[in-house]
Motif scaffolding. Structure first.
Motif, PDB file in Angstrom:
ATOM      1  N   LEU A  31       0.811  -1.288   0.180  1.00 17.21           N
ATOM      2  CA  LEU A  31      -0.134  -0.007   0.019  1.00 17.21           C
ATOM      3  C   LEU A  31       0.899   1.299   0.033  1.00 17.21           C
ATOM      4  CD1 LEU A  31      -3.042  -0.875   2.350  1.00 17.21           C
ATOM      5  CD2 LEU A  31      -3.081  -0.635  -0.012  1.00 17.21           C
ATOM      6  N   SER A  32       2.050   1.369   0.809  1.00 11.77           N
ATOM      7  CA  SER A  32       2.811   2.347   0.879  1.00 11.77           C
ATOM      8  C   SER A  32       3.415   2.521  -0.690  1.00 11.77           C
ATOM      9  CB  SER A  32       3.914   2.305   1.840  1.00 11.77           C
ATOM     10  OG  SER A  32       3.468   2.046   3.167  1.00 11.77           O
ATOM     11  N   GLN A  33       3.816   1.491  -1.221  1.00 16.83           N
ATOM     12  CA  GLN A  33       4.567   1.646  -2.555  1.00 16.83           C
ATOM     13  C   GLN A  33       3.377   2.273  -3.770  1.00 16.83           C
ATOM     14  OE1 GLN A  33       7.682   1.559  -1.834  1.00 16.83           O
ATOM     15  NE2 GLN A  33       8.031   0.734  -3.789  1.00 16.83           N
ATOM     16  N   ALA A  34       2.316   1.648  -3.394  1.00 20.43           N
ATOM     17  CA  ALA A  34       1.109   2.313  -4.414  1.00 20.43           C
ATOM     18  C   ALA A  34       0.657   3.610  -4.236  1.00 20.43           C
ATOM     19  CB  ALA A  34      -0.303   1.360  -4.236  1.00 20.43           C
ATOM     20  N   ASP A  36       3.168   5.920  -3.046  1.00 19.37           N
ATOM     21  CA  ASP A  36       4.034   6.472  -3.732  1.00 19.37           C
ATOM     22  C   ASP A  36       4.152   6.587  -5.230  1.00 19.37           C
ATOM     23  OD1 ASP A  36       5.244   7.433  -0.994  1.00 19.37           O
ATOM     24  OD2 ASP A  36       6.327   5.660  -0.924  1.00 19.37           O
ATOM     25  N   ASN A  37       3.393   5.877  -5.825  1.00 18.00           N
ATOM     26  CA  ASN A  37       3.177   5.676  -7.121  1.00 18.00           C
ATOM     27  C   ASN A  37       1.945   6.100  -7.533  1.00 18.00           C
ATOM     28  OD1 ASN A  37       5.574   4.459  -7.735  1.00 18.00           O
ATOM     29  ND2 ASN A  37       4.692   2.643  -7.033  1.00 18.00           N
ATOM     30  N   PHE A  38       1.479   7.256  -6.723  1.00 16.52           N
ATOM     31  CA  PHE A  38      -0.063   7.964  -6.861  1.00 16.52           C
ATOM     32  C   PHE A  38      -1.129   6.945  -7.463  1.00 16.52           C
ATOM     33  CE2 PHE A  38       3.820  10.663  -7.942  1.00 16.52           C
ATOM     34  CZ  PHE A  38       3.562  11.807  -6.735  1.00 16.52           C
ATOM     35  N   GLU A  39      -1.032   5.585  -7.052  1.00 16.80           N
ATOM     36  CA  GLU A  39      -2.354   5.153  -7.420  1.00 16.80           C
ATOM     37  C   GLU A  39      -3.321   4.899  -6.151  1.00 16.80           C
ATOM     38  OE1 GLU A  39       0.023   1.244  -7.792  1.00 16.80           O
ATOM     39  OE2 GLU A  39       0.797   1.995  -9.586  1.00 16.80           O
ATOM     40  N   VAL A  40      -3.090   5.692  -5.187  1.00 16.06           N
ATOM     41  CA  VAL A  40      -4.097   5.605  -3.863  1.00 16.06           C
ATOM     42  C   VAL A  40      -4.538   6.910  -3.623  1.00 16.06           C
ATOM     43  CG1 VAL A  40      -4.309   5.019  -1.360  1.00 16.06           C
ATOM     44  CG2 VAL A  40      -2.919   3.456  -2.886  1.00 16.06           C
ATOM     45  N   ALA A  41      -6.062   7.258  -3.678  1.00 16.96           N
ATOM     46  CA  ALA A  41      -6.428   8.684  -3.323  1.00 16.96           C
ATOM     47  C   ALA A  41      -6.414   8.564  -1.703  1.00 16.96           C
ATOM     48  CB  ALA A  41      -7.813   8.614  -3.750  1.00 16.96           C
ATOM     49  N   ARG A  42      -5.809   9.659  -1.418  1.00 15.49           N
ATOM     50  CA  ARG A  42      -5.779  10.051   0.076  1.00 15.49           C
ATOM     51  C   ARG A  42      -6.481  11.288   0.477  1.00 15.49           C
ATOM     52  NH1 ARG A  42       0.599   8.876   1.057  1.00 15.49           N
ATOM     53  NH2 ARG A  42       0.466   6.978   1.595  1.00 15.49           N
ATOM     54  N   ARG A  43      -6.771  11.377   1.538  1.00 16.61           N
ATOM     55  CA  ARG A  43      -7.262  12.851   2.372  1.00 16.61           C
ATOM     56  C   ARG A  43      -6.387  12.938   3.532  1.00 16.61           C
ATOM     57  NH1 ARG A  43     -12.409  11.776   3.969  1.00 16.61           N
ATOM     58  NH2 ARG A  43     -13.179  12.473   1.908  1.00 16.61           N
ATOM     59  N   ILE A  44      -5.881  14.140   3.542  1.00 18.45           N
ATOM     60  CA  ILE A  44      -4.826  14.683   4.757  1.00 18.45           C
ATOM     61  C   ILE A  44      -5.595  15.577   5.429  1.00 18.45           C
ATOM     62  CG2 ILE A  44      -2.610  15.350   5.583  1.00 18.45           C
ATOM     63  CD1 ILE A  44      -1.467  14.337   2.880  1.00 18.45           C
ATOM     64  N   THR A  45      -5.856  15.658   6.658  1.00 21.71           N
ATOM     65  CA  THR A  45      -6.392  16.792   7.537  1.00 21.71           C
ATOM     66  C   THR A  45      -5.421  17.189   8.598  1.00 21.71           C
ATOM     67  OG1 THR A  45      -8.688  15.486   7.378  1.00 21.71           O
ATOM     68  CG2 THR A  45      -8.289  17.196   9.045  1.00 21.71           C
ATOM     69  N   VAL A  46      -5.242  18.428   8.370  1.00 23.31           N
ATOM     70  CA  VAL A  46      -4.131  18.979   9.477  1.00 23.31           C
ATOM     71  C   VAL A  46      -4.697  19.775  10.502  1.00 23.31           C
ATOM     72  CG1 VAL A  46      -2.211  20.580   9.727  1.00 23.31           C
ATOM     73  CG2 VAL A  46      -2.711  19.214   7.436  1.00 23.31           C
ATOM     74  N   TYR A  47      -4.551  19.592  11.775  1.00 22.09           N
ATOM     75  CA  TYR A  47      -5.206  19.979  13.086  1.00 22.09           C
ATOM     76  C   TYR A  47      -4.327  20.905  13.820  1.00 22.09           C
ATOM     77  CZ  TYR A  47      -8.557  15.828  12.408  1.00 22.09           C
ATOM     78  OH  TYR A  47      -9.509  15.121  11.894  1.00 22.09           O
ATOM     79  N   ASN A  48      -4.770  21.657  14.439  1.00 21.41           N
ATOM     80  CA  ASN A  48      -4.241  22.633  15.466  1.00 21.41           C
ATOM     81  C   ASN A  48      -4.526  21.996  16.810  1.00 21.41           C
ATOM     82  OD1 ASN A  48      -3.522  24.431  17.551  1.00 21.41           O
ATOM     83  ND2 ASN A  48      -3.349  26.171  16.084  1.00 21.41           N
ATOM     84  N   ALA A  49      -3.688  21.397  17.376  1.00 22.70           N
ATOM     85  CA  ALA A  49      -4.067  20.682  18.594  1.00 22.70           C
ATOM     86  C   ALA A  49      -4.407  21.456  19.720  1.00 22.70           C
ATOM     87  CB  ALA A  49      -2.889  19.509  19.010  1.00 22.70           C
TER      88      ALA A  49
END
Length: 126
Positions: A31-34, A36-49
């Motif tokens: 999954l990490s390799q996929a 890094d090869n732009f084959e996996v859609a991701r959502r990154i959420t950045v929080y102020n803790a």
């Protein structure tokens, strides 16, 4: 005697290889390799803790890494041979969560960023 140690070394290597590889380890690596090869859609959420506020969200086909300057480096694929690189500064109050959202992407080159910070009030007088 040398032959005995050579055989012992080979057996030890085989046992190490067979016991060190788990299905979860292999899946995690794949999954990490996929991603890094732009084959996996991701959502990154950045929080102020400190304030419990969402600072921003990013969504798309992206690879992530951390650099030596306390930054999250997000490289997004935006076209067949097009990429955007973004940086999120990390400190003791800024944290992020990465979600795998594969299966929800309709456009393979979509790219979104949402900022959740308040804009200052500006009065413009002529």
């Amino acid at each position: 005697m040398k032959k005995f140690f050579a055989i012992l070394l080979v057996v030890a290597c085989l046992v190490g290889c067979l016991t060190g590889c788990t299905e979860a380890g292999n899946v995690n690596y794949n999954l990490s390799q996929a991603a890094d090869n732009f084959e996996v859609a991701r959502r990154i959420t950045v929080y102020n803790a400190r304030t419990d506020m969402i600072i921003m969200e990013m969504e798309g086909l992206m690879s992530i890494s951390n650099n030596g300057a306390s930054e999250l480096v997000v490289t997004c694929r935006t076209g067949k041979n097009e990429y955007r690189k973004n940086y999120v500064y990390l400190n003791e109050y800024v944290i992020y969560v990465v979600e795998d959202i594969t299966g929800t992407v309709t456009d393979p080159y979509h790219y979104k960023i949402h900022f959740y910070t308040a804009l200052p009030d500006i009065d413009i007088n002529k």
